[in-house]
Design an enzyme around this catalytic site. Structure first.
Site, PDB file in Angstrom:
ATOM      1  N   SER A   4     -18.555   3.924 -31.058  1.00 19.38           N
ATOM      2  CA  SER A   4     -18.460   3.214 -29.783  1.00 19.38           C
ATOM      3  C   SER A   4     -19.241   1.914 -29.880  1.00 19.38           C
ATOM      4  O   SER A   4     -20.268   1.839 -30.556  1.00 19.38           O
ATOM      5  CB  SER A   4     -19.023   4.092 -28.660  1.00 19.38           C
ATOM      6  OG  SER A   4     -18.816   3.501 -27.395  1.00 19.38           O
ATOM      7  N   ASP A   5     -18.733   0.885 -29.205  1.00 21.45           N
ATOM      8  CA  ASP A   5     -19.433  -0.394 -29.157  1.00 21.45           C
ATOM      9  C   ASP A   5     -19.162  -1.041 -27.804  1.00 21.45           C
ATOM     10  O   ASP A   5     -18.105  -0.824 -27.215  1.00 21.45           O
ATOM     11  CB  ASP A   5     -18.981  -1.323 -30.282  1.00 21.45           C
ATOM     12  CG  ASP A   5     -19.919  -2.504 -30.431  1.00 21.45           C
ATOM     13  OD1 ASP A   5     -21.035  -2.306 -30.956  1.00 21.45           O
ATOM     14  OD2 ASP A   5     -19.558  -3.605 -29.992  1.00 21.45           O
ATOM     15  N   GLN A   6     -20.128  -1.829 -27.331  1.00 20.56           N
ATOM     16  CA  GLN A   6     -19.997  -2.425 -26.004  1.00 20.56           C
ATOM     17  C   GLN A   6     -20.539  -3.849 -25.978  1.00 20.56           C
ATOM     18  O   GLN A   6     -21.538  -4.160 -26.631  1.00 20.56           O
ATOM     19  CB  GLN A   6     -20.764  -1.585 -24.982  1.00 20.56           C
ATOM     20  CG  GLN A   6     -20.650  -2.096 -23.556  1.00 20.56           C
ATOM     21  CD  GLN A   6     -21.461  -1.251 -22.607  1.00 20.56           C
ATOM     22  OE1 GLN A   6     -22.678  -1.283 -22.639  1.00 20.56           O
ATOM     23  NE2 GLN A   6     -20.790  -0.484 -21.770  1.00 20.56           N
TER      24      GLN A   6
END
Length: 195
Positions: free
Chosen positions: A71-73
């Protein structure tokens, strides 16, 4: 066939705490990848590419059948990407630029099945409208929260909520960095029973 091991490709304590809500056994592995955006890369492409890269980097180290979560944001306002500030000064600067604006928090999510090679990749967007807060409020917030490892210097699950005018989106857990609603869909697609 044995149930695959669940692996979170992250060193984020926020993502770990979120994943614990699903009450599934898992382990964490920190992915060693370069998170630098490519020239001209759109934020939507960036977070999805990095989510896949994180899952792939950790997946290569798995010796048993595993489901690896990457996951990346980033936060985006006026076409400017706000990542993790890293320093108090950058956190203050980010929050000054964000006040009175609507930000899109974009979270890329990847679930990689190391046995089949199947990748599920999703993008979850959540909008946050920040109120017109003062510099003094920014300094107090940064001093108390130390949001140096949070995209856009924003922790919605803590005092960051006091900076907000409104929020809109389908999955509030995406704001913390791991969209559990979408992850639940992906885990079920791979045969994991929830709840």
């Amino acid at each position: 066939m044995a149930t695959p091991e669940l692996v979170l490709a992250s060193s984020s304590p926020y993502r770990q705490k979120l994943l614990e809500q699903l009450e599934l056994p898992f382990r964490c592995e920190s992915p060693a990848i370069d998170e630098t955006p490519l020239t001209g890369e759109l934020p939507t492409a960036l977070v999805q590419r990095l989510a896949v890269a994180k899952a792939a980097a950790v997946g290569q180290q798995c010796t048993t059948a595993s489901l690896v979560i990457g996951s990346d944001q980033v936060a985006v306002v006026n076409n400017v990407i706000f990542g993790k500030p890293g320093t108090t000064e950058r956190a203050i600067s980010q929050l000054q630029q964000m006040r009175g604006h609507c930000l899109e928090f974009m979270t890329g999510l990847c679930l990689l099945n190391t046995e089949t090679g199947r990748e599920h990749v999703r993008l979850v967007v959540f909008e946050v409208r920040f109120r017109d807060y003062s510099d003094a409020e920014i300094r107090r917030y940064v001093e108390r929260e130390q949001p140096l490892n949070c995209a856009g210097s924003f922790r919605s699950e803590a005092l960051g909520i006091t900076l907000v005018e409104s929020m809109s989106g389908s999955d509030p857990s995406a704001l913390i960095g791991l969209p559990l609603i979408e992850l639940g869909h992906l885990l079920r697609a791979e045969g994991i029973t929830l709840p």
